[in-house]
Design an enzyme around this catalytic site. Structure first.
Site, PDB file in Angstrom:
ATOM      1  N   HIS A 215     -25.015  47.733  20.033  1.00  0.00           N
ATOM      2  CA  HIS A 215     -25.629  49.069  20.115  1.00  0.00           C
ATOM      3  C   HIS A 215     -26.438  49.176  21.402  1.00  0.00           C
ATOM      4  O   HIS A 215     -26.926  48.173  21.939  1.00  0.00           O
ATOM      5  CB  HIS A 215     -26.531  49.330  18.910  1.00  0.00           C
ATOM      6  CG  HIS A 215     -26.949  50.760  18.783  1.00  0.00           C
ATOM      7  ND1 HIS A 215     -26.087  51.748  18.348  1.00  0.00           N
ATOM      8  CD2 HIS A 215     -28.113  51.385  19.067  1.00  0.00           C
ATOM      9  CE1 HIS A 215     -26.716  52.911  18.348  1.00  0.00           C
ATOM     10  NE2 HIS A 215     -27.950  52.721  18.793  1.00  0.00           N
TER      11      HIS A 215
ATOM     12  N   CYS B 171     -22.597  55.322  20.611  1.00  0.00           N
ATOM     13  CA  CYS B 171     -23.743  54.880  21.414  1.00  0.00           C
ATOM     14  C   CYS B 171     -23.379  54.637  22.876  1.00  0.00           C
ATOM     15  O   CYS B 171     -24.047  55.144  23.791  1.00  0.00           O
ATOM     16  CB  CYS B 171     -24.384  53.653  20.782  1.00  0.00           C
ATOM     17  SG  CYS B 171     -23.346  52.162  20.769  1.00  0.00           S
TER      18      CYS B 171
ATOM     19  N   HIS C 263     -30.586  57.869  21.647  1.00  0.00           N
ATOM     20  CA  HIS C 263     -29.348  57.138  21.340  1.00  0.00           C
ATOM     21  C   HIS C 263     -28.552  57.877  20.269  1.00  0.00           C
ATOM     22  O   HIS C 263     -29.048  58.790  19.613  1.00  0.00           O
ATOM     23  CB  HIS C 263     -29.655  55.710  20.886  1.00  0.00           C
ATOM     24  CG  HIS C 263     -30.306  55.611  19.539  1.00  0.00           C
ATOM     25  ND1 HIS C 263     -30.024  54.608  18.630  1.00  0.00           N
ATOM     26  CD2 HIS C 263     -31.246  56.379  18.932  1.00  0.00           C
ATOM     27  CE1 HIS C 263     -30.753  54.759  17.543  1.00  0.00           C
ATOM     28  NE2 HIS C 263     -31.497  55.816  17.689  1.00  0.00           N
TER      29      HIS C 263
END
Length: 394
Positions: A357, A309, A369
């Protein structure tokens, strides 16, 4: 013969008795355990199998923990890479210092040889062979017997020795730090792999029917996230429409006001399409991010063929000339904090309380993402995971 039989009788009555007692005890224990197992099995309640919902929650939690471990790994790797560069630089300096020291020593050797030829053991040679060159160098009678050039070389040699010693110590310390960083890197890697293996094991135990139920739960979760995204998109559209209307009204001249040249609207909000504006940078970021859709998530990866990420956000913003830190924990502190309602394309959205994240906002309540292992880079609602906060990098 009597004396021979008596010991034999004693052996027969003692040794077998011990053996029988041990064997009998073991046998009785085994029978007892078997009896307990047999009696407990029919009536004892079996350990309940976790529900599909419980499995889903546990798997999500394991993936979140793996994401956290990935950020720890990324931080450790960054420290290790930095330390390795420092060690390499120090070792290069040590090598250069050693070579320079050897050159000075060779030059001193020529003086020593010349002095020996003219008058026996020279002060220079004595210095080079002394157990304590520092102390010998400090003696006035040595300096009196040396020429100006030779004194300069000896002083330089002395300084080089001290510098070389200092650099060697620094290099040794840096090597120890590097070893520690590498150990942390290995531990982080093992932690990620352990969490992912545990998640895979839980999923592998599901039946076909349970997997179908799990897929249905996942679909409902996605639909709820999509609904929230659509609601945010409507609110943002309404707010933008109001902003434009207010801007239009502000630009209307008052009655009797001269509307000649020079009243154009050159001022911007900082989100226009000019080359130096945030929107222009965000356009480059989103163009890059969209081009990565479909590439696999790989923890610790920064591209070009795979990403985690924070690796994706680093690579995307680099195309706009912005160097983001490697981890989500550092990225969240770069730029300006913005509310979810005020998100603009290009903003970074962070998730979970531990900020493990991150995704790139693209508008309409959605982001691009790299989700988790086993998935690819994709578009998804920002409400798919609990939002921690958002940042505008530039």
């Amino acid at each position: 013969m009597a004396s021979h039989r008596k010991p034999r009788t004693r052996i027969r009555t003692t040794a077998p008795a011990v053996g029988i007692t041990t064997a009998a005890t073991a046998a009785l224990a085994s029978v007892s355990l078997l009896a307990q197992s047999a009696s407990a099995a029919p009536g004892a309640p079996a350990e309940p199998k976790p529900s599909v919902e419980d499995v889903q929650k546990k798997v999500d939690e394991l993936y979140r923990q793996a994401g956290t471990a990935t950020q720890k790994y990324n931080a450790a790797k960054e420290r290790t890479d930095t330390q390795r560069k420092k060690v390499d630089g120090l070792l290069d300096q040590v090598a250069q210092n050693t070579e320079k020291l050897n050159e000075t020593r060779r030059e001193l050797g020529t003086y020593a040889a010349a002095q020996y030829r003219t008058g026996g053991m020279s002060p220079t040679a004595t210095l080079l062979l002394a157990d304590d060159p520092q102390g010998y160098f400090a003696q006035d009678h040595l300096m009196d017997r040396l020429g100006v050039r030779e004194q300069e070389i000896l002083a330089d040699y002395r300084a080089q020795q001290a510098d070389a010693t200092r650099k060697r110590a620094e290099a040794a310390e840096s090597l120890q730090t590097l070893t520690t960083s590498q150990a942390g890197l290995s531990a982080g890697k093992q932690e990620v792999q352990r969490k992912l293996a545990e998640a895979r094991e839980l999923l592998s135990k599901l039946t076909a029917e349970e997997k179908a139920r799990l897929a249905a739960i996942e679909k409902r979760k996605e639909e709820e996230a999509r609904r929230k995204s659509e609601e945010l998109a409507r609110k943002q559209a309404a707010a933008e429409k109001q902003r434009q209307e207010e801007a239009r009204q502000d630009q209307q001249p008052a009655p009797g006001t001269d509307t000649g040249a020079g009243t154009g609207s050159g001022a911007g909000t900082g989100t226009g399409t000019g080359s130096g504006t945030y929107a222009a940078k965000a356009e480059k970021v989103l163009s890059f991010a969209r081009a990565q859709i479909g590439k696999p998530y790989v923890w610790g990866a920064t591209g070009p063929s795979s990403f985690d990420c924070s690796g994706l956000t680093v690579a995307a913003w680099k195309t706009a000339g912005v160097d983001l830190p490697r981890t989500t924990w550092d990225q969240v502190n770069v730029g300006t904090r913005v509310a979810t309602a005020d998100l603009l394309p290009g903003d970074l959205v962070f998730f979970y309380d531990d900020i493990s994240h991150v995704g790139i906002y693209i508008g309409d309540g959605k982001m691009i993402h790299a989700p988790k292992p086993g998935t690819n880079v994709r578009e998804e609602s920002i409400y798919y995971m609990p939002i921690y906060g958002s940042v505008r990098p530039a």
